[in-house]
Design an enzyme around this catalytic site. Structure first.
Site, PDB file in Angstrom:
ATOM      1  N   ASP A  81       0.853  -1.187   0.000  1.00  0.00           N
ATOM      2  CA  ASP A  81       0.000   0.000   0.000  1.00  0.00           C
ATOM      3  C   ASP A  81       0.899   1.251   0.000  1.00  0.00           C
ATOM      4  OD1 ASP A  81      -2.377   1.478   0.286  1.00  0.00           O
ATOM      5  OD2 ASP A  81      -2.289   1.399   2.483  1.00  0.00           O
ATOM      6  N   HIS A 179      -7.448   9.895   4.986  1.00  0.00           N
ATOM      7  CA  HIS A 179      -6.862   8.822   5.795  1.00  0.00           C
ATOM      8  C   HIS A 179      -6.977   9.149   7.280  1.00  0.00           C
ATOM      9  CE1 HIS A 179      -4.228   7.852   2.185  1.00  0.00           C
ATOM     10  NE2 HIS A 179      -4.850   6.726   2.457  1.00  0.00           N
ATOM     11  N   SER A 210     -11.806   3.993   7.114  1.00  0.00           N
ATOM     12  CA  SER A 210     -12.238   4.148   8.518  1.00  0.00           C
ATOM     13  C   SER A 210     -13.031   5.436   8.707  1.00  0.00           C
ATOM     14  CB  SER A 210     -11.017   4.195   9.446  1.00  0.00           C
ATOM     15  OG  SER A 210     -10.235   3.045   9.262  1.00  0.00           O
ATOM     16  N   ALA A 231      -7.584   0.808   7.667  1.00  0.00           N
ATOM     17  CA  ALA A 231      -6.440   0.635   8.573  1.00  0.00           C
ATOM     18  C   ALA A 231      -6.804   1.052   9.993  1.00  0.00           C
ATOM     19  CB  ALA A 231      -5.240   1.449   8.073  1.00  0.00           C
TER      20      ALA A 231
HETATM   21  P1  13P Z   1      -7.887   4.502   7.184  1.00  0.00           P
HETATM   22  O1  13P Z   1      -6.792   4.418   8.217  1.00  0.00           O
HETATM   23  O2  13P Z   1      -8.563   5.827   7.196  1.00  0.00           O
HETATM   24  O3  13P Z   1      -8.812   3.353   7.244  1.00  0.00           O
HETATM   25  O4  13P Z   1      -7.172   4.486   5.741  1.00  0.00           O
HETATM   26  C1  13P Z   1      -6.595   3.309   5.296  1.00  0.00           C
HETATM   27  C2  13P Z   1      -5.963   3.512   3.984  1.00  0.00           C
HETATM   28  O5  13P Z   1      -6.480   4.162   3.113  1.00  0.00           O
HETATM   29  C3  13P Z   1      -4.673   2.845   3.755  1.00  0.00           C
HETATM   30  O6  13P Z   1      -4.162   3.131   2.503  1.00  0.00           O
END
Ligand code: 13P
Length: 278
Positions: A81, A179, A210, A231
């Site tokens: 990622d 994010h 999230s 994440a």
């Molecule tokens: P979050 O932590 O907001 O869920 O984002 C995850 C993400 O996009 C990782 O690339």
């Protein structure tokens, strides 16, 4: 079984569902994610981002992800990622990741195209798929403008030009998503998503899963988003479960375990008189 990103996402686009891509920083998180996929008979994407390497180095986590994927009775893709450089993407391919993201979203368009193409060229040789990003996905902790400012949303015409120039297998787009931990629930621009999905057949990716509202998740799933990255929500869930809801800092918890283990092992080594014998 280890399955390519393309085949997982093509099936998702055709079937109008999305596959979760979960950032896992430990054996426990990865095993938990796979257990859910097996129980629910769902495809799964296991991923780690370059910014997470201090906590979960890709050299250490790749073999864990790969073994879990190979042994799973459901399709699992092992994905890098937010690779920040071409070199990181190449290194991930060497380690066996069968999918990599090159994140050139902060670069000028032409440079993003050039570097993404470089990654795609190498990936084709290795049988690896590539996710790219266009538009800016901000950070919920520091970035407020990302939610409403259409200027940083992915431009549909640019998305079409980008895909035809690069041949990327999946495209992460910016439609008001951020994010991290949202201060307020965002309102995603689903019209923009529809416009982009209307122009390109490439599976689209939503980062910053999230904190998204259930309504927006559903609208994304039904309008062309095929991969959703999550994440922070997993980290909060794990820390809350351990601390009885009092703390949400998963990485702090992981560091505490590592440091306590270092101290306990040191105490035993000293007692066993093996200190200095290496
Ligand atoms: P979050 O932590 O907001 O869920 O984002 C995850 C993400 O996009 C990782 O690339």
């Amino acid at each position: 079984m280890l399955v390519s990103l393309s085949s997982i996402l093509k099936a998702a686009r055709k079937g109008r569902y999305a596959v979760g891509a979960f950032n896992c920083l430990s054996l426990e998180q990865a095993r938990g994610a796979v257990a859910a996929a097996v129980q629910l008979r769902s495809p799964l994407i296991l991923q780690v981002a370059e910014v997470q390497f201090p906590c979960a180095p890709m050299e250490l986590i790749a073999p864990v992800f790969l073994r879990l994927a190979v042994d799973a009775p459901v399709p699992v893709c092992v994905h890098l990622d937010h690779g920040q450089s071409v070199e990181t993407c190449l290194r991930a391919m060497e380690l066996g990741f069968n999918s990599v993201m090159f994140d050139g979203a902060a670069l000028p368009f032409e440079e993003n195209v050039r570097k993404t193409k470089e990654v795609v060229r190498a990936a084709r040789v290795c049988g690896v798929d590539v996710e790219a990003e266009l538009g800016r996905v901000g950070d919920a902790g520091t970035d407020d403008e990302g939610r409403q400012n259409a200027d940083i949303f992915t431009d549909p015409a640019q998305a079409e030009a980008f895909i035809s120039a690069t041949g990327a297998d999946a495209l992460a787009i910016a439609i008001g998503n951020l994010h991290g931990k949202y201060i307020a629930t965002p309102k995603l621009n689903i019209d923009r998503l529809r416009e982009i999905a209307g122009r390109i057949a490439t599976p689209l990716v939503l980062h910053g899963g999230s904190g998204t509202s259930i309504e927006d998740f559903k609208a994304c799933v039904h309008n062309g988003i095929c991969k959703i990255n999550v994440a922070t929500a997993l980290q909060i869930a794990a820390a809350e479960a351990v601390y009885g809801g009092e703390k949400t800092d998963y990485i702090g918890m992981k560091n505490t375990i590592e440091e306590a283990t270092r101290k306990a092992v040191s105490w035993h080594m000293d007692l066993f008189e093996s200190v200095g014998k290496a």
